[in-house]
Design an enzyme around this catalytic site. Structure first.
Site, PDB file in Angstrom:
ATOM      1  N   TYR A  11      71.737  28.599 -46.624  1.00  0.00           N
ATOM      2  CA  TYR A  11      71.679  28.856 -45.184  1.00  0.00           C
ATOM      3  C   TYR A  11      70.627  29.911 -44.845  1.00  0.00           C
ATOM      4  O   TYR A  11      70.721  30.608 -43.834  1.00  0.00           O
ATOM      5  CB  TYR A  11      73.071  29.248 -44.655  1.00  0.00           C
ATOM      6  CG  TYR A  11      73.882  28.032 -44.292  1.00  0.00           C
ATOM      7  CD1 TYR A  11      74.019  27.631 -42.966  1.00  0.00           C
ATOM      8  CD2 TYR A  11      74.459  27.241 -45.271  1.00  0.00           C
ATOM      9  CE1 TYR A  11      74.736  26.492 -42.629  1.00  0.00           C
ATOM     10  CE2 TYR A  11      75.180  26.112 -44.951  1.00  0.00           C
ATOM     11  CZ  TYR A  11      75.316  25.741 -43.621  1.00  0.00           C
ATOM     12  OH  TYR A  11      76.016  24.596 -43.305  1.00  0.00           O
ATOM     13  N   GLY A  14      77.034  17.919 -42.070  1.00  0.00           N
ATOM     14  CA  GLY A  14      76.136  18.024 -43.220  1.00  0.00           C
ATOM     15  C   GLY A  14      76.817  18.622 -44.432  1.00  0.00           C
ATOM     16  O   GLY A  14      76.571  18.201 -45.567  1.00  0.00           O
ATOM     17  N   ASP A  15      77.690  19.603 -44.201  1.00  0.00           N
ATOM     18  CA  ASP A  15      78.449  20.190 -45.310  1.00  0.00           C
ATOM     19  C   ASP A  15      79.406  19.166 -45.912  1.00  0.00           C
ATOM     20  O   ASP A  15      79.557  19.086 -47.133  1.00  0.00           O
ATOM     21  CB  ASP A  15      79.239  21.398 -44.808  1.00  0.00           C
ATOM     22  CG  ASP A  15      78.329  22.503 -44.287  1.00  0.00           C
ATOM     23  OD1 ASP A  15      77.412  22.901 -45.017  1.00  0.00           O
ATOM     24  OD2 ASP A  15      78.540  22.956 -43.153  1.00  0.00           O
ATOM     25  N   ARG A  16      80.057  18.388 -45.046  1.00  0.00           N
ATOM     26  CA  ARG A  16      80.956  17.338 -45.534  1.00  0.00           C
ATOM     27  C   ARG A  16      80.169  16.312 -46.352  1.00  0.00           C
ATOM     28  O   ARG A  16      80.638  15.830 -47.385  1.00  0.00           O
ATOM     29  CB  ARG A  16      81.637  16.673 -44.342  1.00  0.00           C
ATOM     30  CG  ARG A  16      82.504  15.448 -44.647  1.00  0.00           C
ATOM     31  CD  ARG A  16      83.784  15.809 -45.374  1.00  0.00           C
ATOM     32  NE  ARG A  16      83.647  15.874 -46.816  1.00  0.00           N
ATOM     33  CZ  ARG A  16      84.651  16.127 -47.642  1.00  0.00           C
ATOM     34  NH1 ARG A  16      85.868  16.368 -47.176  1.00  0.00           N
ATOM     35  NH2 ARG A  16      84.454  16.170 -48.942  1.00  0.00           N
TER      36      ARG A  16
END
Length: 452
Positions: free
Chosen positions: A138, A251-253
């Site tokens: 990040y 996006g994390d999933r």
């Protein structure tokens, strides 16, 4: 059980939610009456939480500050094994103000550029023992640490490493199994102008060469993903249609699910396809807001019809449902579904299971299995969700769904539709739309039998 290590930057997400029914007398802005303040881990913390909720053995490796926000972040990460070093920078905090389902504004604190942090021997030791790694960058400097990068490069030669990049972060180390930028990030990194799939493919090709990864998997939002392996053709993996107010966390999933699939032995295409489905299901279940639900849907499969209906209902919309076997889709089905969808804000199809169809139509039916029938229906633009039921009538599934309008195709009277009384019990209405007798599954099946 195999361990997935998530390494990357964490941040604190704060949601302040309420209702807005008036404007401020001081300025033409809404006044939000706060009902709830929720906090959760974002960034690498969200990836770790998703994997933990999947039932995976996960360990989070990151850096943390010693400020008040970091204390709240540690609380939000409770239950997840955590190994951290000092960040030497404030904890990033992103605060969203929501009125109903709509975001009003977001405040970012502590999100300016941070120095590259040191990594501890314990952080490296945990990472070295991983069976798979998700790098959740990040842009806070951790992935630029030389010792961390050297170890990730070594690990990439023997285990799946999925790198979710950030425009302000370091470039992926060579050899990782997959890099997962979104389309905007990929176009910017590759110096390509927007231009649909051709531009996305050119960007993926450039980045594959530059990053020397085993694959680049571009997430395309509602269009799904584009997977480009180092050897082989690019593949477009379409996403199911999902109605989502907030795509935060998708996006994390995706990255988490892609890592799980690769760890379990799937090839790139199957892993990316499963990740697309998981991201769609995540959004259909409410996205990050659904993390607090008692039984959220974070697996693979078609988007949750009940969640879709709930979202429409929360916006004050009208939920429409219809039902049937839908074996061998034909023009009559399409006309009925289009007419039904035009009566409200979403259309949920209640679909007879294979056993149910067999009892109603005979041992030779269905011609197409329930999974394929549901997928075909879901692919239609007019269908927002599918619920498969096992009984001979849709009464039980209708009791769960409670649509505002129940639609049947044909010239029925109310006494010929036993579910009409059930629909009426919660204030719903039952209507019919025109029936097209020249078009039927039975006629198609007979014609196919003659051809055979």
């Amino acid at each position: 059980m195999k361990t997935i290590v998530v390494v990357g930057d964490v941040l604190l997400d704060t949601d302040i939610s309420g209702s807005a029914r008036r404007l401020s007398p001081d300025a033409p802005v809404p006044v939000v009456d706060v009902d709830d303040v929720g906090r959760r881990a974002g960034g690498a913390g969200l990836v770790a939480r998703l994997l933990e909720r999947d039932g995976r053995q996960v360990h989070l490796v990151t850096v943390l500050s010693d400020d008040d926000a970091s204390g709240l972040l540690r609380t939000a990460l409770a239950g997840i094994p955590l190994t951290s070093g000092p960040s030497d920078a404030p904890t990033p905090v992103k605060t969203r103000i929501r009125a109903g389902t709509h975001a009003v504004v977001r405040f970012d604190q502590g999100c300016s550029a941070a120095p590259v942090p040191a990594v501890t021997a314990q952080m490296l030791s945990v990472l070295a023992a991983a069976d798979a790694v998700v790098v959740a960058d990040y842009g806070r400097g951790l992935t630029a640490n030389p010792a961390l990068r050297d170890l990730l490069g070594t690990l990439a030669r023997r285990i799946p490493v999925v790198w979710d990049p950030h425009p302000a972060g370091a470039e992926p180390v060579p050899g990782v199994a997959a890099v997962t930028p979104n389309l905007a990030e990929a176009l910017s990194a590759a110096g390509e102008a927007p231009g649909g799939v051709p531009a996305a493919l050119r960007a993926a090709e450039k980045l594959l060469t530059r990053w020397q990864s085993q694959s680049v998997v571009l997430t395309l939002g509602a269009q799904g993903a584009l997977a480009l392996p180092a050897a082989g053709l690019a593949q477009i993996l379409p996403a199911p249609r999902v109605s989502a107010e907030d795509t935060c966390g998708a996006g994390d999933r995706f990255a988490a699910s892609l890592t799980v699939r690769l760890l379990d032995g799937d090839g790139l295409e199957a892993a990316a396809e499963g990740a697309v489905q998981a991201a769609a299901s995540f959004l259909a279940a409410g996205g990050v807001a659904g993390l607090e639900a008692e039984d959220p849907l974070f697996g693979t499969g078609t988007p949750d019809a009940m969640a879709t209906a709930a979202q429409v209902r929360a916006r004050g919309g009208t939920v429409v449902a219809t039902g049937g076997c839908f074996d061998l889709l034909h023009a009559g089905h399409a006309r009925t579904l289009l007419a039904a969808r035009g009566l409200g804000d979403c259309l949920i199809v209640c679909l007879n299971s294979d056993d149910s169809v067999r009892r109603l139509k005979g041992e030779q039916r269905p011609i197409i299995g329930a999974g394929d029938r549901a997928e075909l229906l879901q692919s239609l633009e007019c269908v927002d969700g599918v619920l498969v039921f096992e009984e001979d009538t849709p009464a039980a599934v209708l009791e769960r769904l409670r649509p505002d309008i129940w639609v049947k195709g044909g010239d029925y009277r109310e006494d010929q539709l036993p579910e009409a009384a059930l629909i009426r019990s919660w204030g719903g209405e039952t209507v019919t739309v025109p029936f097209h007798p020249a078009r039927s599954t039975t006629a198609l099946a007979s014609a196919l039998a003659k051809v055979g």
